[in-house]
Design a protein around this motif. Structure first.
Motif, short mmCIF file in Angstrom:
data_model
loop_
_atom_site.label_atom_id
_atom_site.label_comp_id
_atom_site.label_asym_id
_atom_site.label_seq_id
_atom_site.Cartn_x
_atom_site.Cartn_y
_atom_site.Cartn_z
N ILE A 197 3.21 1.36 14.84
CA ILE A 197 3.81 2.62 15.30
C ILE A 197 4.99 2.32 16.23
CG2 ILE A 197 3.40 4.68 16.71
CD1 ILE A 197 0.48 4.62 15.60
N VAL A 198 4.80 1.40 17.17
CA VAL A 198 5.87 1.04 18.12
C VAL A 198 7.08 0.52 17.35
CG1 VAL A 198 6.51 -0.59 19.95
CG2 VAL A 198 4.33 0.64 20.07
N THR A 199 6.85 -0.36 16.40
CA THR A 199 7.96 -0.92 15.61
C THR A 199 8.67 0.17 14.83
OG1 THR A 199 6.84 -3.05 15.48
CG2 THR A 199 8.57 -2.62 13.85
N ALA A 200 7.91 1.05 14.21
CA ALA A 200 8.53 2.16 13.47
C ALA A 200 9.43 2.97 14.39
CB ALA A 200 7.44 3.05 12.86
N ARG A 201 8.92 3.34 15.55
CA ARG A 201 9.70 4.15 16.49
C ARG A 201 10.96 3.41 16.97
NH1 ARG A 201 7.79 8.90 15.59
NH2 ARG A 201 5.60 9.24 16.08
N GLU A 202 10.83 2.10 17.24
CA GLU A 202 11.98 1.32 17.70
C GLU A 202 13.11 1.32 16.69
OE1 GLU A 202 10.39 -2.57 18.53
OE2 GLU A 202 9.67 -1.97 20.52
N TYR A 203 12.77 1.44 15.42
CA TYR A 203 13.77 1.41 14.36
C TYR A 203 14.04 2.80 13.76
CZ TYR A 203 14.01 -3.53 14.91
OH TYR A 203 14.23 -4.77 15.46
N GLY A 204 13.59 3.84 14.46
CA GLY A 204 13.90 5.20 14.05
C GLY A 204 13.15 5.68 12.83
N ALA A 205 12.03 5.04 12.52
CA ALA A 205 11.24 5.43 11.34
C ALA A 205 10.05 6.28 11.77
CB ALA A 205 10.76 4.19 10.60
N ASN A 206 9.55 7.05 10.83
CA ASN A 206 8.38 7.89 11.06
C ASN A 206 7.12 7.13 10.69
OD1 ASN A 206 10.04 10.14 11.69
ND2 ASN A 206 10.33 10.49 9.50
N PRO A 207 6.19 6.92 11.64
CA PRO A 207 4.91 6.30 11.28
C PRO A 207 3.98 7.34 10.65
CG PRO A 207 5.04 6.67 13.66
CD PRO A 207 6.34 7.14 13.08
N VAL A 208 3.49 7.02 9.46
CA VAL A 208 2.64 7.92 8.71
C VAL A 208 1.37 7.16 8.30
CG1 VAL A 208 2.44 9.31 6.60
CG2 VAL A 208 4.62 9.23 7.85
N ALA A 209 0.22 7.73 8.58
CA ALA A 209 -1.05 7.10 8.21
C ALA A 209 -1.54 7.67 6.89
CB ALA A 209 -2.10 7.33 9.30
N TYR A 210 -2.09 6.78 6.08
CA TYR A 210 -2.79 7.15 4.85
C TYR A 210 -4.22 6.68 5.05
CZ TYR A 210 1.62 8.27 2.59
OH TYR A 210 2.82 8.85 2.26
N TRP A 211 -5.13 7.63 5.30
CA TRP A 211 -6.52 7.36 5.65
C TRP A 211 -7.38 7.43 4.40
CZ3 TRP A 211 -10.31 5.56 8.34
CH2 TRP A 211 -11.55 6.19 8.46
N PHE A 212 -8.12 6.34 4.14
CA PHE A 212 -9.04 6.25 3.03
C PHE A 212 -10.45 6.33 3.62
CE2 PHE A 212 -5.10 4.57 1.71
CZ PHE A 212 -5.02 4.70 0.34
N PRO A 213 -11.05 7.53 3.67
CA PRO A 213 -12.37 7.68 4.30
C PRO A 213 -13.36 6.68 3.72
CG PRO A 213 -11.49 9.82 3.73
CD PRO A 213 -10.59 8.79 3.09
N PRO A 214 -14.20 6.11 4.58
CA PRO A 214 -15.08 5.04 4.12
C PRO A 214 -16.22 5.52 3.23
CG PRO A 214 -15.54 5.55 6.41
CD PRO A 214 -14.33 6.35 6.02
N ASP A 215 -16.42 4.78 2.16
CA ASP A 215 -17.59 4.90 1.31
C ASP A 215 -18.07 3.46 1.14
OD1 ASP A 215 -19.48 5.01 -0.75
OD2 ASP A 215 -18.36 6.51 -1.89
N LEU A 216 -18.90 3.02 2.08
CA LEU A 216 -19.29 1.62 2.15
C LEU A 216 -19.90 1.12 0.84
CD1 LEU A 216 -19.55 -0.97 3.81
CD2 LEU A 216 -21.72 -0.07 4.70
N ALA A 217 -20.82 1.89 0.26
CA ALA A 217 -21.48 1.45 -0.97
C ALA A 217 -20.46 1.28 -2.10
CB ALA A 217 -22.56 2.44 -1.37
N ALA A 218 -19.56 2.23 -2.26
CA ALA A 218 -18.57 2.14 -3.33
C ALA A 218 -17.61 0.98 -3.10
CB ALA A 218 -17.80 3.46 -3.44
N SER A 219 -17.21 0.76 -1.85
CA SER A 219 -16.33 -0.38 -1.56
C SER A 219 -17.02 -1.70 -1.86
CB SER A 219 -15.86 -0.35 -0.10
OG SER A 219 -14.90 0.67 0.08
#
Length: 163
Positions: free
Chosen positions: A77-99
């Protein structure tokens, strides 16, 4: 705000992060993953250097690691901000058994020891806007071989307690 994006993929091993990258982000984002340099001495430093190089070239970046907690994603996030980029999270909710099931059919170095998946599961935390992300997306399998992506809204802060 800029249109430049640092996409931080957050989820267990074998949760679909790399497949999602290849199907949904590969045409627009540079792929950065510590898996690409397993023998590097300073993997985090190398990863940040690759991110900076891409951002300096005006290219979007996707960081494809487990990124289970703020300890891992804060420097991104810090690096993104330093370079004027937008930090965006892509969250993959955990399914332990399937993983664990998907991981079990991986071959060679792609297979992660089960203890590693369990260790990540214990550390895994959902990213939030309050962590510094501009947007948090939830990514799930759609049941047809693809993905569903929806934007996550942080719940409002609870009202202050009346005294």
């Amino acid at each position: 705000m800029t249109d430049l994006e640092v996409a931080v993929l957050v989820g267990l091993q074998a949760s679909g992060k790399s497949t999602f990258y290849h199907r949904c982000l590969a045409a627009t984002h540079v792929h950065v993953s510590k898996d690409a340099f397993p023998n590097a001495r300073h993997r985090q430093r190398r990863q940040l250097r690759l991110i900076v190089e891409a951002l300096e070239e005006g290219r979007h970046v996707a960081v494809d690691n487990t990124n289970p907690s703020a300890e891992e994603w804060s420097p991104l996030i810090v690096t993104a901000r330093e370079y004027g980029a937008n930090p965006v999270a892509y969250w993959f909710p955990p399914d332990l058994a399937a993983s664990l099931d998907r991981n079990a059919v991986r071959l060679g170095r792609a297979r992660v020891p089960e203890v590693g998946v369990h260790a990540t599961f214990k550390r895994l935390r959902r990213p939030r806007l309050s962590d510094g992300f501009d947007v948090v997306h939830i990514v799930t399998f759609d049941g047809h071989g693809g993905f569903t992506v929806r934007t996550l809204e942080d719940p409002p802060d609870p009202p202050p307690r009346l005294r």
